[in-house]
Design a protein around this motif. Structure first.
Motif, PDB file in Angstrom:
ATOM      1  N   GLU A  30       0.796  -1.234   0.000  1.00  0.00           N
ATOM      2  CA  GLU A  30       0.000   0.000   0.000  1.00  0.00           C
ATOM      3  C   GLU A  30       0.827   1.282   0.000  1.00  0.00           C
ATOM      4  OE1 GLU A  30      -2.894  -0.096   3.097  1.00  0.00           O
ATOM      5  OE2 GLU A  30      -4.052   1.543   2.233  1.00  0.00           O
ATOM      6  N   TYR A  54      -6.565   5.073  12.616  1.00  0.00           N
ATOM      7  CA  TYR A  54      -6.442   6.115  11.600  1.00  0.00           C
ATOM      8  C   TYR A  54      -6.665   7.470  12.241  1.00  0.00           C
ATOM      9  CZ  TYR A  54      -5.971   3.786   7.077  1.00  0.00           C
ATOM     10  OH  TYR A  54      -5.483   3.107   5.999  1.00  0.00           O
ATOM     11  N   TYR A  56      -6.692  11.882  11.021  1.00  0.00           N
ATOM     12  CA  TYR A  56      -6.764  12.765   9.865  1.00  0.00           C
ATOM     13  C   TYR A  56      -6.312  14.150  10.295  1.00  0.00           C
ATOM     14  CZ  TYR A  56      -9.694   8.927   8.249  1.00  0.00           C
ATOM     15  OH  TYR A  56     -10.157   7.674   7.908  1.00  0.00           O
ATOM     16  N   GLU A  72      -2.396   6.109   8.627  1.00  0.00           N
ATOM     17  CA  GLU A  72      -2.553   4.807   9.258  1.00  0.00           C
ATOM     18  C   GLU A  72      -1.470   4.620  10.313  1.00  0.00           C
ATOM     19  OE1 GLU A  72      -3.080   1.079   6.805  1.00  0.00           O
ATOM     20  OE2 GLU A  72      -1.091   0.663   7.629  1.00  0.00           O
ATOM     21  N   ALA A 102       0.923   6.787   0.427  1.00  0.00           N
ATOM     22  CA  ALA A 102       0.344   5.642  -0.273  1.00  0.00           C
ATOM     23  C   ALA A 102       0.749   5.657  -1.738  1.00  0.00           C
ATOM     24  CB  ALA A 102      -1.168   5.665  -0.147  1.00  0.00           C
ATOM     25  N   LYS A 103       0.900   4.459  -2.301  1.00  0.00           N
ATOM     26  CA  LYS A 103       1.249   4.343  -3.712  1.00  0.00           C
ATOM     27  C   LYS A 103       0.168   4.954  -4.599  1.00  0.00           C
ATOM     28  CE  LYS A 103       4.111   0.174  -3.405  1.00  0.00           C
ATOM     29  NZ  LYS A 103       4.182  -1.284  -3.692  1.00  0.00           N
ATOM     30  N   SER A 104      -1.048   4.999  -4.096  1.00  0.00           N
ATOM     31  CA  SER A 104      -2.162   5.527  -4.880  1.00  0.00           C
ATOM     32  C   SER A 104      -2.000   7.004  -5.199  1.00  0.00           C
ATOM     33  CB  SER A 104      -3.472   5.336  -4.102  1.00  0.00           C
ATOM     34  OG  SER A 104      -3.464   6.147  -2.939  1.00  0.00           O
ATOM     35  N   HIS A 108      -2.849  10.241   1.707  1.00  0.00           N
ATOM     36  CA  HIS A 108      -2.996   9.110   2.606  1.00  0.00           C
ATOM     37  C   HIS A 108      -1.596   8.571   2.876  1.00  0.00           C
ATOM     38  CE1 HIS A 108      -4.437   4.634   2.950  1.00  0.00           C
ATOM     39  NE2 HIS A 108      -3.926   5.091   4.061  1.00  0.00           N
TER      40      HIS A 108
END
Lengths: 136, 290
Positions: A30, A54, A56, A72, A102-104, A108
């Motif tokens: 992830e 989690y 934010y 996370e 995150a790789k996305s 995140h």
């Protein structure tokens, strides 16, 4: 009593360094270690739940735009071993988060440590970064 | 210079304390003594480091090995990783190396592919049950509940509150193949061989990875597991993997699991906590973007 206090302080000092982890997913699935993060912002939400805590934070970018980042951490019982409690962080607290994105490419990340801006207290976040995914 | 010496002294003392004094009196479980010495804060997930010789293996009044808590001593088995291959960490010295695993060609290729994906395809990362031997690697604690009067042993796991039922009736057979519905934990029959609980299991589905990393298996997988409590603090887990669909011959491996005297977070108690992976699972949405 004095002895117990010294032991406690020693353990707390080393705790952020000492947590081997078995997250329910691999870090590499992830997150990207080549996308390091060091962000400061105000806490907007905390989810003290399994499999991962989690939280934010609202972060201002260079143009002044506010982006809400999700981070996370380890499971509650894991980061409790690093000195966390469910009340360590509160909505509105200013925190500095070190971790990886995150790789996305979304806002995140996986938190490696969280520093409370008001006190300078730094706690390990139970990251699985650096953990290999082979059986051995 | 003096302050540097003071800092060095404090650092040395801190290190010494960390290595030699792992618990305050407030954390000692009932019974204290040796038990307290191992119940240190931070003794969860694979961190347990006994600092004194373990007590001997406990037994029930009828002489059977006690694989669970003993009177006056709290705790649980701190499953924290483990692998049937590799000799490092908790692995047994008799374990195979990865190169020695008798993969069939397709299984070796699939394993290699799974490694390139970094665990992205692991069903467990989407909160699917930890089937097969993986039950004994996922954290959050494990206990045996031995009910000889009912000829059964339950093994309960804090991870998703999963459990296995081991049938102990003498002469018990597995259901016939047409009645054996494939499942994550299969059909298990146990027997005692001296001090060792031996469990024979068939009937697995193919929807899980039986170990982190993704060693492949098929519906033909047959596991023979051996549980030996070598001393109070140590459970030796040995498993033979007999799967004619994925491997060219049966092969064996195992690891040691340590007793945890405190709660998982190091606080006093020695009790398994609740852990449901699905509670706040946010990772699979991110996986889908890759």
């Amino acid at each position: 009593m004095k002895h117990s206090a010294i032991v406690f302080l020693a353990l707390m000092a080393a705790a952020p360094l000492s947590t081997p982890l078995w997250a329910h997913h691999s870090f590499a699935a992830e997150y990207d270690s080549n996308k390091p993060l060091n962000l400061k912002g105000a806490v907007t939400k905390i989810e003290w739940e399994n499999p991962h805590v989690y939280f934010y934070i609202d972060v201002k970018d260079d143009t002044g735009k506010v982006v809400n980042w999700a981070f996370e951490m380890g499971a509650p019982t894991v980061i409790q071993r690093n000195g966390w409690t469910r009340n360590s962080m509160k909505i509105g607290d200013i925190v500095i988060v070190e971790g990886s994105q995150a790789k996305s490419g979304k806002p995140h990340g996986n938190a490696r440590s969280v520093t409370m801006a008001s006190t300078g207290k730094k706690l390990g976040a139970g990251s699985s970064e650096g953990q290999t995914y082979q059986e051995q | 210079m003096r302050s540097r010496s003071l800092i060095a002294c404090v650092a040395t003392t801190t290190l010494a304390l960390l290595l030699s004094l792992p618990v305050s009196s407030a954390q000692a479980p009932a019974g204290g003594g040796q038990a307290g010495a191992r119940g240190a804060r931070g003794a969860g997930r694979g961190a347990a480091q006994p600092v004194a010789p373990s007590k001997p293996t406990p037994h029930w009044p009828d002489g059977r090995v006690n694989l669970s808590q003993a009177p006056g001593v709290k705790g649980f088995w701190n499953v924290a990783g483990g692998s049937p291959i590799g000799k490092g960490g908790t692995g047994l010295p008799t374990n195979l190396t990865l190169e020695e695993v008798p993969f069939q060609d397709w299984a070796r290729a699939l394993y290699a592919y799974r490694q390139t994906r970094g665990g992205l395809d692991d069903p467990h990362s989407r909160c699917q049950p930890a089937g097969g031997m993986r039950f004994f690697t996922v954290p959050n604690g494990m206990e045996f509940i031995d009910q000889p009067e009912l000829s059964r042993i339950f093994i309960i796991d804090g991870e998703n509150r999963d459990w296995r039922r081991i049938a102990m009736e003498p002469g018990r057979k597995h259901p016939s193949e047409d009645l054996l519905n494939p499942s994550y934990f299969g059909d298990s029959i146990g027997r005692w061989e001296g001090e060792t609980l031996v469990v024979d299991t068939v009937g697995y589905n193919e929807k899980f990875w039986f170990i982190r990393g993704g060693l492949p298996h098929t519906r033909f997988m047959h596991l023979i597991e051996r549980f030996t409590r070598t001393d109070f603090d140590t459970l030796k887990y040995e498993v033979t993997i007999d799967d004619k669909g994925a491997y060219t011959r049966p092969w064996s491996g195992g690891w040691n699991i340590k007793w945890q005297y405190t709660n998982y977070d190091g606080s006093p108690g020695g009790e398994i906590h609740e852990y449901f992976c699905i509670d706040n699972e946010r990772d699979s949405a991110d996986f889908a973007l890759q």
